[in-house]
Design an enzyme around this catalytic site. Structure first.
Site, mmCIF file in Angstrom:
data_model
loop_
_atom_site.group_PDB
_atom_site.id
_atom_site.type_symbol
_atom_site.label_atom_id
_atom_site.label_comp_id
_atom_site.label_asym_id
_atom_site.label_seq_id
_atom_site.Cartn_x
_atom_site.Cartn_y
_atom_site.Cartn_z
ATOM 1 N N ALA A 20 0.806 -1.209 -0.122
ATOM 2 C CA ALA A 20 0.287 0.127 -0.057
ATOM 3 C C ALA A 20 0.784 1.420 0.118
ATOM 4 C CB ALA A 20 -0.952 0.135 1.122
ATOM 5 N N GLY A 23 0.464 3.572 -5.729
ATOM 6 C CA GLY A 23 0.001 2.544 -6.682
ATOM 7 C C GLY A 23 -1.479 2.278 -6.338
ATOM 8 N N TYR A 170 4.996 -16.316 -14.095
ATOM 9 C CA TYR A 170 4.322 -15.236 -13.593
ATOM 10 C C TYR A 170 2.769 -15.510 -13.684
ATOM 11 C CZ TYR A 170 1.611 -10.699 -13.259
ATOM 12 O OH TYR A 170 0.551 -9.969 -13.194
#
Length: 297
Positions: A20, A23, A170
């Protein structure tokens, strides 16, 4: 506060958001802060980085300025002790825990031959394992909340070759987060804890887009993180007992809630919006992703 006001505000609620410091995670925290929420900023960045704006302390300042109460916490979601202690500190400070946002994520869009195993392990440890662990340790606290939510920033489980070919490692790690949604939604439904996934239809203007994926051109073709922040805010206010196990695309979810204007989320109205990975072919945009029409003077 009336029942209606409780359903439209996060006042007094406590959020624990991983990643946090900048972005999307920060945007979600700022939106909650405008309601007067408590926001635990669980991220690794404690010192300024010239390539990555924001630290847990600068994020805390922004959240306080927006009207919330901030708790900056140095947390590596791979570290069991740090995660456990951070959640305990959050509850000690705020008196409880209502919402967990698993936003922290690692990305490397490399094929099998270009993916070293250290990077493979990093993505799986942060994305899939980190999401599982944060959620696991949060459950005993969330059980005491009146309307507990766990939200993953992860995609719908759309198993197609095109989502894996080119960056198998990914995709495995990112879909791993979504598998946690699927499993925990079923496991925790009897406890009244909602577990849902939220994903953007288009690329989002973040440091990852700027530094890793496409630079300025793709930034201009993106929406701002505020679209996910607004969608998450609506999601947090849903009744946890009856709204769980959903894989939501940001603009469609907002459209279904009555939102009709999306152009203010565009970074550059003149640029067509770039689609994000993992959005199913069956998901039709509720509004045009082409360049915004320029109205006559």
């Amino acid at each position: 506060m009336s029942a209606q006001e409780q359903q439209s505000s996060l006042t007094g609620k406590t959020l624990f958001i991983t990643g946090a410091s900048r972005g999307i995670g920060l945007a979600i925290g700022l939106r909650a802060a405008r309601d007067g929420a408590n926001v635990a900023i669980a991220a690794k960045t404690s010192e300024p980085n010239p390539k990555l704006p924001g630290t847990i302390y600068s994020a805390a300042e922004e959240i306080e300025a927006a009207g919330g109460r901030a708790l900056p916490l140095i947390v590596d979601v791979r570290d069991e002790g740090q995660v456990s202690q951070a959640l305990e500190k959050t509850v000690e400070t705020s008196g409880g825990l209502d919402i967990v946002v698993n936003n922290a994520s690692a990305i490397s869009l490399t094929n099998s031959q270009a993916t070293d195993m250290k990077r493979f392990d990093l993505m799986h440890q942060i994305n899939a394992r980190g999401t599982f662990m944060v959620s696991k340790f949060a459950v005993p606290y969330l059980e005491k909340s009146a309307n507990p939510h766990i939200v993953m920033l992860s995609p719908p489980l759309d198993m197609q070759t095109k989502w894996f070919a080119g960056h198998t490692a990914y995709s495995m790690a990112k879909f791993g987060m979504s598998m946690v949604v699927l499993g925990l939604a079923g496991e925790l439904r009897p406890k009244g804890i909602a577990v849902n996934a939220l994903w953007p239809r288009t690329t989002i203007a973040t440091s990852a887009i700027q530094n890793l994926l496409g630079g300025e051109t793709l930034m201009r073709a993106s929406r701002t993180p505020e679209i996910l922040a607004d969608a998450a805010h609506v999601l947090f206010l849903k009744e946890a007992k009856s709204f769980s196990g959903q894989f939501l695309i940001d603009d469609q979810f907002l459209w279904d809630q009555g939102v009709r204007e999306f152009d203010h989320y565009r970074v550059d109205p003149k640029s067509p919006l770039a689609p994000d990975f993992f959005v199913p072919d069956t998901s039709i945009p509720p509004v045009s992703l082409g360049p915004q029409e320029v109205k006559g003077v």
